[in-house]
Design a protein around this motif. Sequence first.
Motif, PDB file in Angstrom:
ATOM      1  N   LEU A  17       9.430   9.347  11.641  1.00 25.26           N
ATOM      2  CA  LEU A  17       8.120   8.764  11.325  1.00 25.26           C
ATOM      3  C   LEU A  17       7.478   8.166  12.578  1.00 25.26           C
ATOM      4  CD1 LEU A  17       8.835   6.990   7.896  1.00 25.26           C
ATOM      5  CD2 LEU A  17       7.813   9.228   8.298  1.00 25.26           C
ATOM      6  N   LEU A  40      20.687   7.170   7.325  1.00 25.07           N
ATOM      7  CA  LEU A  40      19.546   7.899   6.770  1.00 25.07           C
ATOM      8  C   LEU A  40      18.224   7.189   7.094  1.00 25.07           C
ATOM      9  CD1 LEU A  40      18.625  10.301   5.044  1.00 25.07           C
ATOM     10  CD2 LEU A  40      18.868   8.848   3.025  1.00 25.07           C
ATOM     11  N   ASN A  76       6.693  -2.123  -1.608  1.00 27.31           N
ATOM     12  CA  ASN A  76       6.222  -2.128  -3.002  1.00 27.31           C
ATOM     13  C   ASN A  76       7.361  -2.085  -4.012  1.00 27.31           C
ATOM     14  OD1 ASN A  76       6.965   0.506  -2.658  1.00 27.31           O
ATOM     15  ND2 ASN A  76       4.918   1.345  -2.755  1.00 27.31           N
ATOM     16  N   THR A 136      15.396   8.867   9.479  1.00 30.41           N
ATOM     17  CA  THR A 136      14.073   9.139   8.906  1.00 30.41           C
ATOM     18  C   THR A 136      12.988   8.337   9.622  1.00 30.41           C
ATOM     19  OG1 THR A 136      15.200   9.454   6.805  1.00 30.41           O
ATOM     20  CG2 THR A 136      12.808   9.274   6.727  1.00 30.41           C
ATOM     21  N   ILE A 181      10.782   1.925   4.942  1.00 33.00           N
ATOM     22  CA  ILE A 181      11.828   2.488   4.099  1.00 33.00           C
ATOM     23  C   ILE A 181      13.181   1.808   4.319  1.00 33.00           C
ATOM     24  CG2 ILE A 181      10.996   4.829   3.581  1.00 33.00           C
ATOM     25  CD1 ILE A 181      12.434   5.657   6.217  1.00 33.00           C
ATOM     26  N   ARG A 238      -4.423   5.037  10.667  1.00 34.35           N
ATOM     27  CA  ARG A 238      -4.747   5.276   9.252  1.00 34.35           C
ATOM     28  C   ARG A 238      -3.954   4.346   8.319  1.00 34.35           C
ATOM     29  NH1 ARG A 238      -6.900   8.283  13.238  1.00 34.35           N
ATOM     30  NH2 ARG A 238      -7.977  10.132  12.524  1.00 34.35           N
ATOM     31  N   LEU A 291      16.094   6.439  -0.536  1.00 36.57           N
ATOM     32  CA  LEU A 291      15.171   5.682   0.286  1.00 36.57           C
ATOM     33  C   LEU A 291      14.014   5.196  -0.578  1.00 36.57           C
ATOM     34  CD1 LEU A 291      14.824   7.645   3.650  1.00 36.57           C
ATOM     35  CD2 LEU A 291      16.387   5.804   3.039  1.00 36.57           C
ATOM     36  N   TYR A 331       0.840  -1.187   0.000  1.00 37.07           N
ATOM     37  CA  TYR A 331       0.000   0.000   0.000  1.00 37.07           C
ATOM     38  C   TYR A 331       0.887   1.252   0.000  1.00 37.07           C
ATOM     39  CZ  TYR A 331      -3.878   2.992   1.728  1.00 37.07           C
ATOM     40  OH  TYR A 331      -4.838   3.946   1.907  1.00 37.07           O
ATOM     41  N   GLY A 332       1.980   1.171   0.742  1.00 37.92           N
ATOM     42  CA  GLY A 332       2.956   2.260   0.701  1.00 37.92           C
ATOM     43  C   GLY A 332       2.535   3.516   1.423  1.00 37.92           C
ATOM     44  N   ALA A 333       1.738   3.411   2.469  1.00 38.43           N
ATOM     45  CA  ALA A 333       1.253   4.614   3.126  1.00 38.43           C
ATOM     46  C   ALA A 333       1.963   4.934   4.442  1.00 38.43           C
ATOM     47  CB  ALA A 333      -0.246   4.504   3.375  1.00 38.43           C
ATOM     48  N   CYS A 334       2.302   3.906   5.227  1.00 33.84           N
ATOM     49  CA  CYS A 334       2.875   4.224   6.534  1.00 33.84           C
ATOM     50  C   CYS A 334       4.325   4.664   6.414  1.00 33.84           C
ATOM     51  CB  CYS A 334       2.746   3.048   7.499  1.00 33.84           C
ATOM     52  SG  CYS A 334       3.916   1.695   7.193  1.00 33.84           S
ATOM     53  N   ARG A 335       4.999   4.229   5.374  1.00 33.43           N
ATOM     54  CA  ARG A 335       6.383   4.601   5.041  1.00 33.43           C
ATOM     55  C   ARG A 335       7.405   4.090   6.040  1.00 33.43           C
ATOM     56  NH1 ARG A 335       5.188   5.405   0.088  1.00 33.43           N
ATOM     57  NH2 ARG A 335       7.035   6.620  -0.433  1.00 33.43           N
TER      58      ARG A 335
END
Lengths: 592, 259
Positions: free
Chosen positions: B89, B81, B66, B85, B49, B129, B61, B42-46
């Motif tokens: 998050l 990095l 995905n 990052t 990475i 979310r 990154l 889905y690639g939303a929470c990130r």
Amino acid sequence: MNEKVIISVCVGTGGMAAGALDVIKAFETELAGRGVEAEFKKRCEVHKVGCRGFCAKDVLVDVTAAGKTRTYQNISAGMAPRIVDEHILQGNPVMEWAVGPEYATFHGKQHKLVLAECGIIDPEEIGSYMEHGGYKAAAKALLKLHPEEIINEIKKSGLRGRGGAGFPTGMKWEFCRKAPGTRKCVICNADEGDPGAFMDRSVVEGNPHSVIEGMLIGAFAIGANEGYVYIRAEYPLAVERLKRAIGQARESGWLGKDIQGSGCDFDIRIGLGAGAFVCGEETALIASLEGQIGEPRPKPPFPANKGLWGMPTNINNVETWATVPKIINNGAPWFSGIGSEKSKGTKIFSLVGKIKNTGLVEVPMGMPLKEIIYDIGGGVPDGKKLKAVQTGGPSGGCITADYIETPVDYESLGALGSIMGSGGMVVMDEDTCMVDVARFFLSFCMDESCGQCTPCREGTKEMVRLLEEITRGEGTPEHITMLEEICAAMKEASLCGLGKTASNPVLSTLKYFRHEYDAHIFEKKCPAAACRALINFRIDENRCKGCGMCLRNCPQGAITGQKKKPHTVDPDKCIKCGACLDSCKFGAVSKA
Amino acid sequence: MAEITLNGKELETAPGATVLEAARAAGVDIPTLCYHEALGPYGACRLCIVEASGPVLKPSLITSCNAKAADGMAINTESPLVVKTRKILFELLIARSPRTKPLLEMAARFGVEGTRFKAAQGEPDNCLRCGICVRACTGKIGASAIVFARRGQGRHVTAEFEKSSSLCIGCGSCANLCPTGAIRMLDEGGRRRIFVNERVISDLPLVECRNCGRLFVTPKQADYVNAKTSGQGRPSPGDLCPECLRVSKASALSGLPPD
């Protein structure tokens, strides 16, 4: 013989807002009422034309009589009788209403290519477009050129996407042409959302056929039979003109089956955006067109391979499409002869903010910022000093007055931490607080974030909070550290372009205006005297005449004083609205 | 199959594997919130990475959920990095949901304790979310009863028009899959109710098992399952609770009576 007189009235959104329709009606009534044609043998035509850029002077009216064109500015309906009387009937132009020298300087340094016909042709008549060379490029492309020749021509021209990122258009077309699949489509992105930007609106309003022609050429080159224009519903006039233009193009055989006998089938449909800024991002735009929630999707797959309903899809911005016919007509060498080394052609900017000549300007790429601001824009009004120029909208950055010589092209703006963007150019004077500017753009991005990915949804919110605290004088050095860390994380980890670039206004103001942040944090002062929590209003007792104007205007009853004696402001009651400052005729009120 | 370098070690991935799948198969821990094996990336929470570089890829990154593993890719799941990052998050998520245990535990596993950022205004909720519930309901169940509404800060999980859903079949997949317990399902007083952050989004009656009398399914779900499994010669699953269904199947196979 009947002499022909043409009255051209600007009917862009700017002109319409200034009362263009009333002006047209007034001229028509006046001409008919006086029997100008029957009695004076002058054949008069009132033409509607698109925006010619100088919105600050709307309604602009051109009167062409006896072979000479005279432009009038700030025209209202009540002024029509005198113009008809003196100019049209007696041949004496009303000089006091004519445009001043700034009109010539405003246009003098511009290089109109995409906007060349805007303000000249009637955007509601395909015939008017054809008279000015319309669809000649499409005829050449469809009937004489091979699709690959077209792509090569666009590649050689050096045209780069005008939507913001500046990706080479020819390469983009080639990816889509080479992508496997028989059903392909092209999309025109007219979801112009940057605050203060109205380039695309003006092009669609002023010359909708140029966009259709560009899309037709692109579709033929790519092998696409379907076209969509995704346009904001907030642009009702542009939508209406575009619908009309598409209808006329169909009737004239420039859209539909077997266009002009070339065997090429292509048609365009309009998709209306519902006002989400993020839908300007191509994958979100595609989702929205499909009827899904307008949210970006991860890339890859790129739209060139898998876009609208899975079709290979090519998306370009309005200005890019409108540039295409010019390149096909005049050739790649002509186009690449304009502009700078890596940025070819011209770019339209909407010049807004603290600038005398607000409006739409088209200049060759690489023109120094200084020339755009001072020579075309007329500089900052009220004798104020230029502080910064913000380019690229919420994804862009601020350029300080020190870099005023910078040539405006993709590379140079990028090197300064800003972007070309779609062409918004907001001029700021010394009264602008740069921390507040960063806060403004960030809160725009916060409101417009789709909320899908963590860094953008949570990061913008946290940054707005930090910036608000700084503007209220509650900032600490730790605030700056946190801002920088969130900026970096958002740039690296966001899902789409909105999140990746949302931190640019913060980063660029931190880079060039760190002293303003420091003043807010350490001295609890706003150098521009813009942040309410950090300013106080004062009345100079030597200048105050005790007229009582400020006292009457103060909504809080914070000002006291006897008549003809100096007044004072009670800082505890003052809400810092500035009503006293605005009402004082003696310059006695100041803020600091 | 692809040959990649993962945290300095060379390895071969399964055909078509994503970077995340390859890393997890190799026992490398990568945090994820919105990823679920059954639902795809889905690639939303990130949070997933990693730093990747490769023949055509500049070091950058990428979200490992995905990104397909490709030959020659070098992946670092713990580069400075990535760590820096990821910390931001986690901190941002903790600021939204400061009392959500699974989140706090996951963050702690990656060395992040607490947050410097301010908690969300108002009562913090447990919903991160991640959209697992929404994707399961729409993509797998096909009911589209639970959805995201609004955007940006206002984005939240709800049913249509913020009311008790008319589309929900009461299967409870959303509650079962929710990683933080923000969605709860409660069978009580002959009804099944589903809550998102204590607000009811579905309220449906339950029916009895034909055999044992236990309340176990909503009529809507029974109809839905029956419609999906019709004509396959099975006992109608809507009529029997899972336990009685198992017994009746075993009995049919073995020829022995159910008792």
